[in-house]
Design a protein around this motif. Structure first.
Motif, short mmCIF file in Angstrom:
data_model
loop_
_atom_site.label_atom_id
_atom_site.label_comp_id
_atom_site.label_asym_id
_atom_site.label_seq_id
_atom_site.Cartn_x
_atom_site.Cartn_y
_atom_site.Cartn_z
N LEU A 1 -4.51 -1.22 0.77
CA LEU A 1 -3.40 -1.66 -0.10
C LEU A 1 -2.21 -1.44 0.23
O LEU A 1 -1.05 -2.18 0.02
CB LEU A 1 -3.76 -0.98 -1.56
CG LEU A 1 -4.83 -1.44 -2.23
CD1 LEU A 1 -5.24 -0.73 -3.61
CD2 LEU A 1 -4.80 -2.89 -2.56
N LEU B 1 -1.01 -3.64 2.74
CA LEU B 1 -0.61 -5.07 2.11
C LEU B 1 0.71 -4.99 1.44
O LEU B 1 1.49 -5.80 1.74
CB LEU B 1 -1.73 -5.12 0.89
CG LEU B 1 -1.70 -6.66 0.37
CD1 LEU B 1 -2.44 -7.45 1.34
CD2 LEU B 1 -2.68 -6.40 -0.73
N ALA B 2 1.01 -3.40 0.90
CA ALA B 2 2.38 -3.46 0.17
C ALA B 2 3.49 -3.42 1.34
O ALA B 2 4.66 -3.81 0.84
CB ALA B 2 2.26 -1.97 -0.48
N LYS C 1 3.86 -8.24 -5.74
CA LYS C 1 3.95 -9.11 -4.46
C LYS C 1 3.12 -9.97 -4.21
O LYS C 1 3.19 -11.19 -3.96
CB LYS C 1 4.22 -7.93 -3.18
CG LYS C 1 5.39 -7.60 -3.00
CD LYS C 1 5.42 -6.56 -1.95
CE LYS C 1 6.82 -5.53 -1.91
NZ LYS C 1 6.33 -4.64 -0.90
N ALA C 2 1.64 -9.46 -4.28
CA ALA C 2 0.42 -10.31 -3.78
C ALA C 2 0.18 -11.59 -4.61
O ALA C 2 0.00 -12.57 -4.12
CB ALA C 2 -0.71 -9.49 -3.65
N ASP D 1 3.27 -2.25 -6.80
CA ASP D 1 3.90 -2.86 -5.91
C ASP D 1 3.16 -3.92 -5.21
O ASP D 1 3.66 -5.23 -4.90
CB ASP D 1 4.18 -1.76 -5.08
CG ASP D 1 5.08 -2.23 -3.86
OD1 ASP D 1 6.09 -2.91 -4.16
OD2 ASP D 1 4.86 -1.67 -2.77
N VAL D 2 1.95 -3.62 -4.94
CA VAL D 2 0.93 -4.65 -4.07
C VAL D 2 0.74 -5.75 -5.21
O VAL D 2 0.94 -6.95 -4.80
CB VAL D 2 -0.63 -3.98 -3.76
CG1 VAL D 2 -1.31 -5.12 -3.49
CG2 VAL D 2 -0.27 -2.86 -3.08
N PHE E 1 4.13 -7.48 3.00
CA PHE E 1 4.82 -8.60 2.35
C PHE E 1 6.29 -8.20 2.38
O PHE E 1 6.68 -7.27 1.94
CB PHE E 1 4.14 -8.73 0.95
CG PHE E 1 2.92 -9.53 0.98
CD1 PHE E 1 2.58 -10.85 0.96
CD2 PHE E 1 1.78 -8.82 0.96
CE1 PHE E 1 1.72 -11.49 1.18
CE2 PHE E 1 0.45 -9.76 0.91
CZ PHE E 1 0.51 -10.94 0.91
#
Lengths: 667, 240
Positions: A660, A663-664, B119-120, B115-116, A667
């Motif tokens: 994760l 991923l954070a 954005k995702a 946060d993830v 992006f």
């Protein structure tokens, strides 16, 4: 014959395999199974020869099995047809031989179900027209041959052989899988004809060549990937050993040719040099190993390694010449390689069959326990002699013709512009010459120790001639060795479409099929029939003169007693005696061989001993290291077996957080 | 969608996450079970609200299942187990560090999941995105609880609260088919029953439900095997 008929034969072989698996508890079906294999392989042999002789157009067929949306593609072109001939010629001989030899099999139910499946798989590899079918058939071939290696699994040696074989076979298939993945490219062209039109470039091409060398080379037995071969080939029953050594290694060569010549369309100069170097090293190392070996079948397996080296020298030369645009010479080298493929499949099958006959007659493969078999098995001894002469490249047999052609490609080929090649091409010629000479020494040893002299054991003394079927199969192969040596031009004419397909050129047509002219008649030519006639004539003349001048009846005396009429056969020259000089010359540097005499201390009644040591650089340098690393890592990883539930959850949790986090940040 | 609709959904999902955070520092089993029941109740409310928003009548059934099984049946059974095991008075020690550190880690996890997800899932609707972010936070907090607790009962509760996060995500995104939902609910129930049975077996054998006892039991074997493995590590592998 259409490709559908060939595929029907393959399907029938599979049916045969299933049937013998279901009925083997009821009765010993060895004769019907081998007879059916013989007939089916003859049919497929006819198909292959017909395709080559008529230069028929390529045939393709798509069956709706296998991968969805792709189906299974099959293709019969000139290259496939040539290897179809190799495979089915070997299979026909082995099946016929097994009609007699199979009776000695103690566990037919472990051999019969896999034998037809193995044959079918080899044919499928050759006929495959897309990457998936090819890999499937390749792996199937590995697995069925593994099952045959494990037929006598109660012997500990065979278990080890099977283990090493399956590790190497899976490694090879994996490398081929990667090679095909690169060839397929981002758009997924899995069919061979599509791959051909979408060539891969630059470093990808080099990587494909490297992977093909690893994948197909491990099956064919390139040094140092050959280690499984001398273990696995002798472990199988002799007709299967003959097939594995004579035919399966050729299927591997087919895989290499198909990928590198067919799909990749050649390699760069460096790639060709790599193949050439590996071929030279393999040829010399293979024959040196063979010389040190005293187990008859292991020796033959090492000799296979040597011959694969000779074939790869030819292929490497073809790659080099092709890169430099000298298509005619590429065709010459490629023809030589294919001719040697054909020849080796003949005489290696013959020699393995002979070894099988010796093994059943004397119940051992250890050469130090044989001897004097020429009086007990005269016909086997005769055909074995033909095989030995052919593999040692003696006139007028076929081994000479193909090795001579390879030499012609080396000697008469144009001087390359690349400085490395300037050295490498003559060096490979020297390696080839060395290998050929050592091979001759090796087979002098085999024949001298096994068939000549006096029997070294009781079992060897009581050996009897083998059965009619085995003898017929061996005689047919010996005859083919002679014919291919006398009429090499005919074989080369048959090879023409294959060579043209792969290199774009071909050797000049030999109208009468007698005189072999590689480049031009002024520079060199070879007429097998003329040589044969001369040999027959001069040998007959010498025999006649000897009979006339030497007096009436021949006198018989004990063999090899060197003037000392000792009864003990231990006084004879041994296999070890043959190997010793060569081991002393090469062994110290290549095998770190050492000899020392251990004297007992004064007063002790212990015997003095001559202790010999030798080390296998390939095994100790590569495989032992890899396996000790693997075990080391496995033991470190072992700790993960004994964590608490909370720790396992913690590992899951941490990896999830890590991903994760990536991923954070991403992006 | 009105502001009101959005605010209610947001509040319910946020409350679910708050309940997870509350569970993190609860040392008493009774309180833990009660907060779990509260979270399950909030979940059924959140799912029911989603049913109203999405006009999806099958989500009412999901909400009903959540209410019956998770908010009533399972907490009741857990109470029963805790009393039967006579551990209702135990105060649990949280593994490793103190509760303060674990709360900090929990907050960091919430921040990470926000946060993830923001954005995702940038292309989805606002409500879905927020729901997903909260659901991921609940899931991670449940996992954190499983990692930090030693007591088998609190690990089960961690597992169940993790599953609550999954249901929340499923209800928010209109993604999961109804059949999958049902089967998940039942498999959770079966898992719960099996784990409950195991609890009693563990208790019978070791007189405790502290999982350290299990580790100790395996410990003897582990020590010998690791030490023997270490010694042979440097040897040449002769097996190949």
């Amino acid at each position: 014959m259409s490709i559908a008929a060939l595929l029907c034969c393959v399907a029938l072989l599979f049916v045969l395999s299933v049937m013998s698996a279901t009925t083997n508890r009821l009765f010993n079906a060895s004769i019907p199974v081998y007879a059916a294999c013989f007939v089916l392989s003859l049919i497929m042999l006819w198909g292959g020869i017909g395709h080559l002789l008529t230069s028929a157009a390529d045939m393709e067929m798509v069956l709706p099995i296998g991968l969805a949306w792709t189906g299974a593609h099959f293709k019969l072109d000139a290259l496939a047809a040539f290897f179809l001939v190799i495979v089915n010629l070997g299979v026909a001989a082995a099946s016929f031989y097994a009609l007699g030899y199979g009776r000695h099999e103690e566990a037919p139910h472990r051999v019969l179900p896999f034998y037809p499946a193995f044959i079918a798989a080899m044919n499928l590899v050759v006929l495959a027209g897309d990457a998936f079918t090819f890999l499937f058939a390749w792996e199937f071939m590995s697995l069925t041959s593994w099952a045959l290696v494990m037929a006598h699994h109660r012997e500990k040696e065979n278990l080890h052989a099977g283990y090493v074989y399956i590790v190497m076979a899976s490694f090879g298939t994996f490398m081929l899988l990667l090679a095909f993945a690169l060839l397929a490219g981002p758009h997924g062209h899995y069919v061979f004809s599509e791959m051909r039109h979408n060539p891969v470039l630059s470093w990808r091409a080099a990587l494909v060549l490297f992977l093909a060398l690893l994948g197909a080379g491990s099956k064919a037995g390139i040094y140092p990937l050959h280690v499984w071969l001398p273990l696995a080939h002798p472990a199988a029953p002799s007709h299967v050993s003959g097939l594995m050594s004579g035919v399966m290694t050729k299927v591997a060569v087919y895989g290499f040719i198909r990928i590198v010549f067919g799909l990749l369309g050649g390699s760069g100069e460096n790639g060709g040099m790599a193949v050439l170097t590996l071929g030279g090293i393999t040829a010399v190392m293979g024959v040196l190993y063979a010389l040190m070996q005293h187990d008859l079948k292991k020796l033959l397996a090492f000799s296979t390694v040597e011959n694969i080296g000779i074939i790869f020298i030819g292929l490497g030369l073809a790659l080099v010449f092709k890169t430099n645009g000298q298509d005619a010479f590429a065709a010459l080298a490629f023809t030589a390689a294919l001719f040697h493929v054909f020849n080796h499949s003949l005489f290696k099958s013959l020699l393995f069959f002979g070894a099988g006959a010796v093994q059943t007659a004397a119940q051992t493969r250890d050469m130090e326990r044989l001897g004097g078999l020429i009086h007990r098995m005269p016909q086997t001894a005769f055909v074995f002699l033909v095989g030995c002469a052919a593999i040692s490249a003696l006139l007028p047999f076929n081994g000479f013709a193909s090795e001579w052609l390879t030499f012609q490609a080396i000697i008469q080929g144009p001087v390359p512009s690349h400085w490395g090649l300037k050295m490498l091409v003559p060096a490979s010629g020297a390696m080839l010459a060395l290998a050929a000479a050592l091979a001759a020494a090796c087979f002098v040893k085999v024949y001298g120790i096994v068939f000549l002299g006096r029997p070294r054991t009781e079992k060897a003394k009581n050996a009897v001639e083998t059965d009619r079927f085995s003898l017929t199969a061996m005689f047919m192969l010996a005859l083919l060795c002679l014919l291919a040596g006398i009429f090499p031009g005919f074989v080369i004419n048959v090879l023409t479409p294959t060579v043209r397909e792969m290199t774009g050129a071909h050797m000049p047509h030999h109208a009468e099929g007698l005189t072999l002219v590689p480049v031009s008649a002024v520079r060199s030519s070879y007429n097998g029939l003329l040589v044969f006639a001369f040999m027959v004539f001069s040998a007959g003349l010498v025999a006649l003169l000897a009979r006339r001048l030497g007096g009436g009846t021949p006198r018989r005396a004990p063999a090899w007693d060197c003037g000392f009429p000792l009864e003990d056969p231990q006084t004879q020259y041994t296999a070890e005696s043959f190997a010793q000089p060569i081991r002393r010359v090469f062994g110290r540097s290549l095998f770190r061989a050492s000899e020392r005499v251990e004297m007992p201390p004064p007063g002790s009644s212990a015997p003095a001993r001559l202790v010999q040591e030798s080390h296998d650089a390939a095994w100790e340098g590569i495989y032992d290291r890899i396996s000790s690393r693997v075990f080391c890592v496995a033991e470190r990883m072992d700790r993960f077996q004994f964590l608490s539930i909370r720790h396992y959850l913690g590992i899951v949790f941490l990896s999830l957080i890590l991903l994760l986090g990536v991923l954070a940040l991403w992006f | 969608m009105s502001v009101m609709d959005y605010s209610v959904a947001h509040m319910l999902a946020g409350a679910l996450m708050l309940a997870s955070l509350m569970m993190l520092y609860q040392k008493r089993l009774y309180a833990l079970i009660n907060i779990y029941a509260l979270q399950a109740f909030l979940l059924s409310l959140a799912v029911a609200w989603q049913a109203v928003l999405q006009h999806a009548p099958q989500l009412y059934i999901t909400a009903l299942i959540a209410l019956l099984f998770k908010a009533l049946l399972i907490p009741f059974a857990l109470h029963h187990i805790v009393i039967r095991l006579r551990i209702h008075r135990e105060i649990e020690t949280v593994a490793g560090t103190g509760t303060g550190t674990i709360m900090l880690v929990g907050m960091a996890l919430v921040a990470l999941s926000m946060d993830v997800m923001l954005k995702a899932a940038a292309n989805t609707a606002l409500l879905e995105r927020e729901d997903l972010a909260f659901a991921l936070a609940v899931l991670l907090l449940g996992l954190l609880m499983m990692v930090t607790r030693r007591n088998a009962v609190s690990q089960i509760i961690g597992f169940l609260s993790l599953e609550n996060g999954l249901i929340l995500a499923a209800a928010g995104t209109k993604g999961m088919p109804f059949m999958v939902e049902i089967s998940i609910a039942f498999s959770i129930l079966v898992a719960f029953i099996v784990i409950g049975l195991f609890l009693f077996r563990i208790r019978e054998r070791f007189d405790t439900v502290d999982l350290r006892a299990l580790d100790d039991f395996r410990g003897e074997r582990r020590l010998t095997e690791v030490s023997s493995g270490r010694s042979s590590c440097g040897n040449e592998g002769k097996t190949l």
